[in-house]
Design a protein around this motif. Structure first.
Motif, PDB file in Angstrom:
ATOM      1  N   UNK A   1      -0.018   1.479   5.324  1.00 40.85           N
ATOM      2  CA  UNK A   1       0.665   2.725   4.975  1.00 40.85           C
ATOM      3  C   UNK A   1       2.187   2.630   5.150  1.00 40.85           C
ATOM      4  N   UNK A   2       2.688   2.419   6.374  1.00 38.60           N
ATOM      5  CA  UNK A   2       4.108   2.137   6.567  1.00 38.60           C
ATOM      6  C   UNK A   2       4.261   0.624   6.578  1.00 38.60           C
ATOM      7  N   UNK A   3       5.019   0.065   5.633  1.00 39.69           N
ATOM      8  CA  UNK A   3       5.075  -1.397   5.521  1.00 39.69           C
ATOM      9  C   UNK A   3       5.805  -2.018   6.701  1.00 39.69           C
ATOM     10  N   UNK A   4       5.420  -3.251   7.004  1.00 34.47           N
ATOM     11  CA  UNK A   4       6.086  -4.000   8.059  1.00 34.47           C
ATOM     12  C   UNK A   4       5.114  -4.473   9.124  1.00 34.47           C
ATOM     13  N   UNK A   5       5.477  -5.563   9.763  1.00 33.92           N
ATOM     14  CA  UNK A   5       4.616  -6.192  10.770  1.00 33.92           C
ATOM     15  C   UNK A   5       5.090  -5.934  12.191  1.00 33.92           C
ATOM     16  N   UNK A   6       6.003  -4.985  12.384  1.00 36.27           N
ATOM     17  CA  UNK A   6       6.623  -4.796  13.698  1.00 36.27           C
ATOM     18  C   UNK A   6       5.615  -4.384  14.768  1.00 36.27           C
ATOM     19  N   UNK A   7       4.719  -3.453  14.443  1.00 37.51           N
ATOM     20  CA  UNK A   7       3.755  -3.001  15.448  1.00 37.51           C
ATOM     21  C   UNK A   7       2.810  -4.137  15.825  1.00 37.51           C
ATOM     22  N   UNK A  43      -6.877  -2.554  -4.946  1.00 36.70           N
ATOM     23  CA  UNK A  43      -6.308  -1.658  -5.947  1.00 36.70           C
ATOM     24  C   UNK A  43      -5.514  -0.521  -5.300  1.00 36.70           C
ATOM     25  N   UNK A  44      -5.683  -0.342  -3.993  1.00 37.49           N
ATOM     26  CA  UNK A  44      -4.973   0.732  -3.303  1.00 37.49           C
ATOM     27  C   UNK A  44      -3.758   0.219  -2.534  1.00 37.49           C
ATOM     28  N   UNK A  45      -3.336  -1.002  -2.833  1.00 36.96           N
ATOM     29  CA  UNK A  45      -2.204  -1.550  -2.095  1.00 36.96           C
ATOM     30  C   UNK A  45      -0.912  -0.763  -2.282  1.00 36.96           C
ATOM     31  N   UNK A  54       0.104  -6.124   1.201  1.00 40.06           N
ATOM     32  CA  UNK A  54       0.652  -7.374   0.680  1.00 40.06           C
ATOM     33  C   UNK A  54       2.083  -7.571   1.172  1.00 40.06           C
ATOM     34  N   UNK A  55       2.851  -6.496   1.144  1.00 41.50           N
ATOM     35  CA  UNK A  55       4.228  -6.548   1.628  1.00 41.50           C
ATOM     36  C   UNK A  55       4.265  -6.842   3.129  1.00 41.50           C
ATOM     37  N   UNK A  56       3.364  -6.218   3.865  1.00 39.62           N
ATOM     38  CA  UNK A  56       3.297  -6.435   5.311  1.00 39.62           C
ATOM     39  C   UNK A  56       2.893  -7.865   5.629  1.00 39.62           C
ATOM     40  N   UNK A  57       1.909  -8.384   4.891  1.00 36.35           N
ATOM     41  CA  UNK A  57       1.463  -9.757   5.117  1.00 36.35           C
ATOM     42  C   UNK A  57       2.597 -10.752   4.883  1.00 36.35           C
ATOM     43  N   UNK A  58       3.405 -10.494   3.859  1.00 36.18           N
ATOM     44  CA  UNK A  58       4.506 -11.402   3.544  1.00 36.18           C
ATOM     45  C   UNK A  58       5.555 -11.410   4.651  1.00 36.18           C
TER      46      UNK A  58
END
Length: 235
Positions: A40-46, A75-77, A83-87
């Protein structure tokens, strides 16, 4: 000893950090995370912070989808932003998530403590709401007399059925009942007392949204919910 439980931060680092401060204020000596650090909120910080802190965790459905997009709703990305968070996720954090179990069992003075993200039957993907019929779970001999802690629905509750206490700890970062009130949970591991604590995350969420940039309208809708009644103690 007081155990703190958190779930469903969903990239809201600022709210997650406030939840940890709340648990500290209540004297939590151990903290467990019940999944969905991402989504939901992109990013890997948490997720990165949880790994760096060494918090014992269980696998959430959003971690499962990040690790294996084929297992979920790719389909709900546009909503999930996985995908953005994984990158953006460091390789060491991804490896740590791969090691998160789907269930943890603890033995404490109050009895057995079971930690899952979803439900006792569907540990990663199950949904247990405040109005869910819990009698089927309570009939499971392996849960008799246990304290069962869950997340995933973002809706906290505490219910005892027979000898088993079921707790949904709610969401610290993306509540779905009252969108500006994060939730965390406390367990006295000797007496078995369970408390749901609610805390205002408006300022933290505003900071998270400024940091993350635009998010899907569904996320904003959830944050704006104001259902009647608040489950838990407001601090």
């Amino acid at each position: 000893m007081i155990i703190g439980l958190l779930s469903d931060a969903h990239g809201n680092l600022e709210a997650f950090e406030k939840a940890r401060r709340v648990l500290d204020d209540f004297g939590a000596a151990e903290v467990y995370f019940l999944g969905d650090a991402v989504g939901y909120l992109p990013g890997a910080d948490v997720a990165t912070l949880i790994v760096d802190l060494g918090l014992p965790s269980v696998l959430g459905n959003h971690e499962a989808m990040l690790l294996d997009p084929a297992c979920g709703r790719s389909d709900r990305d546009p909503v999930y932003r996985l995908a953005e968070t994984a990158a953006a996720m460091p390789a060491r954090v991804r490896r740590a998530l791969q090691g998160w179990p789907d269930r943890r069992d603890l033995r404490r003075g109050c009895g057995r403590v079971v930690l899952v993200h979803g439900s006792p039957a569907e540990r990663v993907w199950g949904y247990v709401y405040p109005d869910t019929d819990l009698t089927g779970f309570a009939g499971d001999p392996s849960l008799d007399g246990a304290f069962v802690f869950m997340g995933n629905t973002h809706r906290p509750f505490v219910k005892t059925v027979g000898a088993t206490t079921f707790v949904n700890v709610g969401s610290c970062g993306l509540p779905r009942d009252v969108g500006h009130l994060g939730a965390c949970c406390l367990l006295d591991d000797q007496t078995g007392e369970v408390r749901i604590i609610r805390f205002d995350i408006r300022a933290e969420t505003a900071a998270a949204l400024e940091r993350c940039g635009p998010v899907h309208a569904r996320v904003l809708e959830s944050l704006g919910r104001r259902e009647k009644g608040v489950i838990g103690e407001l601090v």
